[in-house]
Design a protein around this motif. Structure first.
Motif, PDB file in Angstrom:
ATOM      1  N   GLU A 164       0.833  -1.192   0.000  1.00 36.00           N
ATOM      2  CA  GLU A 164       0.000   0.000   0.000  1.00 36.00           C
ATOM      3  C   GLU A 164       0.873   1.248   0.000  1.00 36.00           C
ATOM      4  O   GLU A 164       1.858   1.328   0.754  1.00 36.00           O
ATOM      5  N   HIS A 188      -2.048  11.748  -8.731  1.00 38.45           N
ATOM      6  CA  HIS A 188      -3.454  11.685  -8.297  1.00 38.45           C
ATOM      7  C   HIS A 188      -4.381  11.419  -9.477  1.00 38.45           C
ATOM      8  O   HIS A 188      -5.292  10.581  -9.400  1.00 38.45           O
ATOM      9  N   MET A 236      -4.077   7.828 -10.492  1.00 43.65           N
ATOM     10  CA  MET A 236      -4.690   6.902  -9.538  1.00 43.65           C
ATOM     11  C   MET A 236      -6.211   6.889  -9.679  1.00 43.65           C
ATOM     12  O   MET A 236      -6.847   5.834  -9.563  1.00 43.65           O
ATOM     13  N   ASP A 296      -7.942   3.463 -10.612  1.00 49.87           N
ATOM     14  CA  ASP A 296      -8.971   2.979  -9.692  1.00 49.87           C
ATOM     15  C   ASP A 296     -10.261   2.670 -10.458  1.00 49.87           C
ATOM     16  O   ASP A 296     -10.901   1.629 -10.252  1.00 49.87           O
ATOM     17  N   GLU A 338      -6.973   0.029  -6.056  1.00 48.07           N
ATOM     18  CA  GLU A 338      -8.124   0.366  -5.219  1.00 48.07           C
ATOM     19  C   GLU A 338      -7.643   1.146  -4.011  1.00 48.07           C
ATOM     20  O   GLU A 338      -6.512   0.970  -3.553  1.00 48.07           O
ATOM     21  N   ARG A 339      -8.508   2.008  -3.515  1.00 47.42           N
ATOM     22  CA  ARG A 339      -8.144   2.870  -2.392  1.00 47.42           C
ATOM     23  C   ARG A 339      -8.662   2.274  -1.100  1.00 47.42           C
ATOM     24  O   ARG A 339      -9.834   1.900  -1.000  1.00 47.42           O
ATOM     25  N   ASN A 340      -7.764   2.148  -0.138  1.00 48.24           N
ATOM     26  CA  ASN A 340      -8.153   1.643   1.170  1.00 48.24           C
ATOM     27  C   ASN A 340      -8.945   2.738   1.882  1.00 48.24           C
ATOM     28  O   ASN A 340      -8.401   3.794   2.212  1.00 48.24           O
ATOM     29  N   GLY A 379      -6.720   5.578   3.252  1.00 45.01           N
ATOM     30  CA  GLY A 379      -6.617   6.517   2.146  1.00 45.01           C
ATOM     31  C   GLY A 379      -5.480   6.201   1.192  1.00 45.01           C
ATOM     32  O   GLY A 379      -5.256   6.930   0.231  1.00 45.01           O
ATOM     33  N   ARG A 380      -4.768   5.110   1.453  1.00 47.80           N
ATOM     34  CA  ARG A 380      -3.657   4.712   0.596  1.00 47.80           C
ATOM     35  C   ARG A 380      -4.160   3.756  -0.486  1.00 47.80           C
ATOM     36  O   ARG A 380      -5.240   3.174  -0.370  1.00 47.80           O
ATOM     37  N   TYR A 381      -3.338   3.576  -1.509  1.00 48.46           N
ATOM     38  CA  TYR A 381      -3.737   2.735  -2.636  1.00 48.46           C
ATOM     39  C   TYR A 381      -3.024   1.383  -2.587  1.00 48.46           C
ATOM     40  O   TYR A 381      -1.921   1.249  -2.059  1.00 48.46           O
TER      41      TYR A 381
END
Length: 335
Positions: A80, A98, A101, A105, A111-113, A117-119
């Protein structure tokens, strides 16, 4: 721009609106060119990975190179990453990362956790990887490595899988030498007495090895064949430590063979490849040199089968292996 403005300023007295519009247009173009130049210097994507096929400048697409660099930033150690971390790793501005991403996504590639907020990599990556693995054919992938090994060593090469207590030879490449190794594709050979068989046994749990020995025994084929379990266990431990196995006239007198394991994306040994020849050619003094070539071929094939990703794939694959059994399938037409 100022110097250009001074040159055309006399036009202002005659057509001030046209003059302002003209200068504004030129100014926008100059600043656009400047921004593009800065981007090309500061936002350049990382260089192509060593060993990766080079792309002609004519066909390079910067957006794709940047997207690939971002995806490659994730690893087993860093599953992540935040936008700031990604920007630092790939050398792009945070705003640029950004935007990438958001699009990755939407495509399911990341996918964003929601908690951090991390990918992280998305499930679609796993689905695509699964398609690649389904298309992998062990014979097709192994043959170039086996042929190269035979050219480098001058000895006959074999590829085998384990079925019970036997090493089933599923591919063979003959050496162009007068004395050759007698072997047949599709035939099973005792695992405890052959180089490829011992490599395959070495990856099994100790309990499973004991079960195989209890079921099949340890028949003697030559005076050098291992015929008791403690000696076999010691031999398998040595194989695990040095990375290769030797059949030192243990199945056929006069033949010496060397083998190494081939791992797939699960990290487990799924086959073994090696060479064999008369003891007059594969002398004790040459064993280490030839073993390095055998291990290099096995490692190359392992990477081709995804073994370098085993840290990421092993947990999921192990769960599958625990609930399903896949016996080896011989090549169509094999005896």
């Amino acid at each position: 721009i100022r110097e250009f403005g001074e040159c055309v300023r006399p036009l202002w007295a005659r057509a001030p609106e046209a003059y302002d519009s003209f200068v504004a247009s030129i100014t926008r173009q100059v600043f656009t060119m400047r921004d593009m130049t800065i981007d090309s210097v500061e936002d350049v994507a990382p260089e192509t990975e060593v060993g990766a096929p080079a792309v002609s400048p004519r066909y390079r697409i910067q957006a794709i190179e940047r997207a690939v660099a971002i995806l490659n930033a994730f690893s087993v150690d860093d599953p992540e990453l935040g936008v700031t971390e990604l920007a630092e790793r790939v050398g792009l501005h945070k705003s640029t990362v950004h935007r990438f991403m958001v699009n990755l996504d939407a495509a399911g590639l990341v996918e964003r956790n929601p908690r951090t907020g991390r990918y992280r990599l998305g499930l679609h990556i796993f689905e695509l990887g699964g398609l690649v693995m389904q298309q992998m054919n062990l014979w097709d992938e192994a043959l170039p490595f086996l042929e190269s090994l035979v050219r480098d060593t001058g000895e006959t090469g074999h590829l085998a899988v384990l079925d019970g207590g036997e090493a089933i030879y599923i591919e063979r490449v003959e050496a162009r030498r007068a004395l050759r190794v007698p072997s047949a594709i599709g035939r099973g050979y005792p695992a405890h007495a052959t180089n490829l068989g011992k490599v395959l046994l070495a990856d099994l749990p100790r309990e499973r090895v004991a079960e195989i020995v209890a079921e099949r025994g340890l028949a003697a084929y030559t005076p050098k064949t291992i015929t008791d379990l403690p000696a076999l266990e010691a031999e398998l431990e040595s194989i695990r430590e040095r990375g290769y196995a030797i059949d030192d006239e243990e199945y056929d007198e006069g033949l010496r063979c060397i083998g190494a394991g081939v791992r797939d994306h699960s990290g487990h040994v799924v086959s073994a490849l090696g060479i064999g020849g008369p003891v007059t050619r594969i002398t004790p003094a040459r064993v280490e040199e030839l073993a390095q070539l055998v291990m290099a071929a096995a490692n190359g094939l392992s990477r081709r089968l995804g073994a370098h990703q085993s840290g990421a794939y092993a947990p999921a694959t192990l769960r599958v292996r625990n609930t399903a059994s896949h016996p080896p399938v011989l090549r169509p037409g094999s005896p």
